[in-house]
Design a protein around this motif. Structure first.
Motif, short mmCIF file in Angstrom:
data_model
loop_
_atom_site.label_atom_id
_atom_site.label_comp_id
_atom_site.label_asym_id
_atom_site.label_seq_id
_atom_site.Cartn_x
_atom_site.Cartn_y
_atom_site.Cartn_z
N LEU A 65 4.83 -48.22 126.76
CA LEU A 65 4.10 -47.81 125.56
C LEU A 65 3.22 -46.60 125.82
N LEU A 66 2.55 -46.57 126.96
CA LEU A 66 1.73 -45.40 127.29
C LEU A 66 2.58 -44.14 127.32
N ALA A 67 3.78 -44.25 127.83
CA ALA A 67 4.66 -43.08 127.94
C ALA A 67 5.25 -42.66 126.60
N VAL A 68 5.61 -43.62 125.76
CA VAL A 68 6.33 -43.26 124.52
C VAL A 68 5.43 -43.08 123.31
N MET A 69 4.16 -43.49 123.37
CA MET A 69 3.29 -43.36 122.20
C MET A 69 3.19 -41.93 121.65
N PRO A 70 3.05 -40.91 122.50
CA PRO A 70 2.99 -39.55 121.94
C PRO A 70 4.27 -39.17 121.17
N VAL A 71 5.41 -39.58 121.69
CA VAL A 71 6.68 -39.31 121.01
C VAL A 71 6.75 -40.07 119.69
N VAL A 72 6.33 -41.31 119.70
CA VAL A 72 6.33 -42.12 118.48
C VAL A 72 5.40 -41.51 117.44
N ARG A 73 4.23 -41.04 117.86
CA ARG A 73 3.30 -40.41 116.91
C ARG A 73 3.93 -39.16 116.27
N ARG A 74 4.65 -38.38 117.07
CA ARG A 74 5.31 -37.19 116.51
C ARG A 74 6.40 -37.58 115.52
N ILE A 75 7.19 -38.58 115.84
CA ILE A 75 8.24 -39.04 114.94
C ILE A 75 7.63 -39.56 113.64
N VAL A 76 6.58 -40.34 113.74
CA VAL A 76 5.90 -40.86 112.55
C VAL A 76 5.33 -39.71 111.74
N GLY A 77 4.81 -38.71 112.40
CA GLY A 77 4.27 -37.53 111.71
C GLY A 77 5.36 -36.79 110.93
N LEU A 78 6.59 -36.85 111.40
CA LEU A 78 7.70 -36.20 110.68
C LEU A 78 8.12 -37.02 109.46
N ILE A 79 7.91 -38.32 109.52
CA ILE A 79 8.36 -39.21 108.46
C ILE A 79 7.29 -39.45 107.40
N VAL A 80 6.03 -39.52 107.83
CA VAL A 80 4.94 -39.91 106.94
C VAL A 80 4.11 -38.67 106.56
N GLU A 81 3.82 -38.57 105.29
CA GLU A 81 2.99 -37.48 104.79
C GLU A 81 1.57 -37.68 105.28
N THR A 82 0.99 -36.62 105.87
CA THR A 82 -0.35 -36.74 106.43
C THR A 82 -1.45 -36.24 105.51
N ARG A 83 -1.08 -35.46 104.51
CA ARG A 83 -2.09 -34.95 103.57
C ARG A 83 -2.31 -35.94 102.44
N PRO A 84 -3.55 -36.06 101.96
CA PRO A 84 -3.79 -36.94 100.81
C PRO A 84 -3.12 -36.39 99.56
N GLY A 85 -2.67 -37.29 98.73
CA GLY A 85 -2.22 -36.91 97.42
C GLY A 85 -0.86 -36.58 97.17
#
Length: 85
Positions: A65-85
């Motif tokens: 998990l320590l190794a893959v968390m940064p990759v998972v965060r990037r993937i989630v950032g591609l899938i999930v909208e980060t700006r409000p609204g």
């Protein structure tokens, strides 16, 4: 700065370690319990077998998990909208 248990909370900079620590503890506990029950059944030695399986699985899961968390965060950032609204 104190939690509901009266203990001092860790600084935010530790979140990158604490999140995978807690996640790996909970997930390996549940998954190893299910796997152990499925393969060995709820026999008298179930709890000892489960705890052994849990310890081994956590020793693997936490560093992974320590190794893959940064990759998972990037993937989630591609899938999930980060700006409000």
């Amino acid at each position: 700065m104190f939690s509901y248990l009266g203990l001092r909370r860790l600084p935010a900079r530790y979140a990158a370690i604490v999140l995978p620590l807690v996640l790996s503890l909970i997930m390996t506990f549940v998954v190893s319990g299910i796997s152990t029950a499925r393969s060995a059944g709820l026999s008298p030695g179930f709890v000892a077998t489960w705890m052994s399986a849990w310890g081994l699985s956590w020793l693997v899961a936490f560093p992974v998990l320590l190794a893959v968390m940064p990759v998972v965060r990037r993937i989630v950032g591609l899938i999930v909208e980060t700006r409000p609204g």
